[in-house]
Every structure is written in C-alpha cells, then in structure tokens.
Design a protein around this motif. Structure first.
Motif, mmCIF file in Angstrom:
data_model
loop_
_atom_site.group_PDB
_atom_site.id
_atom_site.type_symbol
_atom_site.label_atom_id
_atom_site.label_comp_id
_atom_site.label_asym_id
_atom_site.label_seq_id
_atom_site.Cartn_x
_atom_site.Cartn_y
_atom_site.Cartn_z
ATOM 1 N N GLY A 262 0.892 -1.223 0.068
ATOM 2 C CA GLY A 262 0.137 -0.099 -0.084
ATOM 3 C C GLY A 262 0.859 1.220 0.109
ATOM 4 O O GLY A 262 0.339 2.444 -0.091
ATOM 5 N N GLY A 263 2.265 1.177 0.058
ATOM 6 C CA GLY A 263 2.920 2.333 0.055
ATOM 7 C C GLY A 263 3.022 2.868 -1.375
ATOM 8 O O GLY A 263 2.526 2.426 -2.318
ATOM 9 N N GLY A 264 3.513 4.040 -1.466
ATOM 10 C CA GLY A 264 3.697 4.742 -2.738
ATOM 11 C C GLY A 264 3.746 6.234 -2.555
ATOM 12 O O GLY A 264 4.191 6.873 -1.458
ATOM 13 N N LEU A 265 3.543 6.905 -3.676
ATOM 14 C CA LEU A 265 4.187 8.574 -3.726
ATOM 15 C C LEU A 265 2.858 9.192 -3.741
ATOM 16 O O LEU A 265 1.725 8.781 -4.477
ATOM 17 N N VAL A 266 2.607 10.143 -2.896
ATOM 18 C CA VAL A 266 1.286 10.884 -2.674
ATOM 19 C C VAL A 266 1.577 12.231 -2.649
ATOM 20 O O VAL A 266 2.605 12.649 -1.996
ATOM 21 N N GLN A 267 0.801 13.318 -2.836
ATOM 22 C CA GLN A 267 0.975 14.604 -2.597
ATOM 23 C C GLN A 267 0.775 15.082 -1.095
ATOM 24 O O GLN A 267 -0.113 14.380 -0.575
ATOM 25 N N ALA A 268 1.087 15.968 -0.729
ATOM 26 C CA ALA A 268 0.666 16.670 0.511
ATOM 27 C C ALA A 268 -0.890 17.050 0.739
ATOM 28 O O ALA A 268 -1.127 17.407 -0.185
ATOM 29 N N GLY A 269 -1.382 16.314 1.771
ATOM 30 C CA GLY A 269 -2.860 16.405 1.782
ATOM 31 C C GLY A 269 -3.466 15.082 1.523
ATOM 32 O O GLY A 269 -4.617 14.984 1.839
ATOM 33 N N GLY A 270 -2.582 14.303 0.821
ATOM 34 C CA GLY A 270 -3.469 13.327 0.401
ATOM 35 C C GLY A 270 -3.635 12.033 1.410
ATOM 36 O O GLY A 270 -3.094 12.203 2.426
ATOM 37 N N SER A 271 -4.046 10.782 1.124
ATOM 38 C CA SER A 271 -4.134 9.790 1.752
ATOM 39 C C SER A 271 -3.579 8.285 1.314
ATOM 40 O O SER A 271 -3.491 8.341 0.088
ATOM 41 N N LEU A 272 -3.029 7.610 2.112
ATOM 42 C CA LEU A 272 -2.861 5.987 1.884
ATOM 43 C C LEU A 272 -3.464 5.216 2.783
ATOM 44 O O LEU A 272 -3.370 5.520 3.896
ATOM 45 N N ARG A 273 -3.377 4.056 2.361
ATOM 46 C CA ARG A 273 -3.871 3.082 3.140
ATOM 47 C C ARG A 273 -2.874 1.815 3.206
ATOM 48 O O ARG A 273 -2.612 1.222 2.200
ATOM 49 N N LEU A 274 -2.161 1.480 4.450
ATOM 50 C CA LEU A 274 -1.096 0.474 4.360
ATOM 51 C C LEU A 274 -1.871 -0.740 5.029
ATOM 52 O O LEU A 274 -2.648 -0.797 6.000
#
Length: 118
Positions: free
Chosen positions: A8-20
């Motif tokens: 679930g990792g990756g590159l995201v812009q500030a303010g975004g979301s990820l789920r590991l």
C-alpha cells in the motif's frame, strides 16, 4: 512461524491519503499486539501506532488525528489509514508483531516506502 507482508505504500502529494496493509501468516495474529513503525533516512525507527488484540489503539503525537490503525482478525491483517499526509511522514513503514509471551519470537515485515511530496 509468522511472516508479515506490507503493501500500500507509494508516492502521494501533501494532503493526500494512503492505506497500508500488513498481512500475517501463522496462527497467533488474533492474540498479538501489532505496531506500525516508520524510519526515515538518518533517523531512528519510531513507533507510529499500536493496536492490541482487543482493538485498543494508541498513536504517536505526530500522527494523532490523522492516522488510524485497525485490524481484521479474520483476514489476519492490520491496516494503517493515513490522511492529511505531510512531507515529514515520508519514511519506510514497517509492521511489527510483538511477542505474545516472554521468550517467544517477535516479527517484522519487510517495509513499504511512503513518499509525500510537497
């Protein structure tokens, strides 16, 4: 024996979301306390969030209100929902299964990279 596999990792812009996600093998997941740690280059590994077998959660001050740890014992998986991400959240994130009794083994996953761009 337990294996932990993060995803679930990756590159995201500030303010975004990820789920590991961290999927476990073996038979002890449901009775184990699980942690998410992270490590940035040049820094010590730090504890981000903890969830007990009963579902009680605790968070580092730096992520409180933005991150949520949860678990699904049926799927033997622990999750870390990360919202309002900041560049300082950039790190390799590891899940960790604490030893369930003194003398037992503890286990680390291989880690998943999270990069937050500004």
């Amino acid at each position: 024996q337990v294996q932990l596999v993060e995803s679930g990792g990756g590159l995201v812009q500030a303010g975004g979301s990820l789920r590991l996600s961290c999927a476990a093998s073996g038979t002890i997941f449901s009775i184990a306390t699980m942690d998410w740690y992270r490590q940035s280059p040049g820094k010590q590994r730090e504890l981000v969030a903890t969830i007990t077998s009963g579902g009680r959660a605790n968070y580092a001050d730096s992520v409180k209100g933005r991150f949520t740890i949860s678990r699904d014992n049926g799927k033997k998986t622990v999750y870390l929902q990360m919202n309002s991400l900041k560049p300082e959240d950039t790190a390799v994130y590891y899940c960790y299964l604490r030893k369930i009794v003194i003398g037992a083994n503890d286990y680390w996953g291989q880690g998943t990279q999270v990069t937050v761009s500004s």
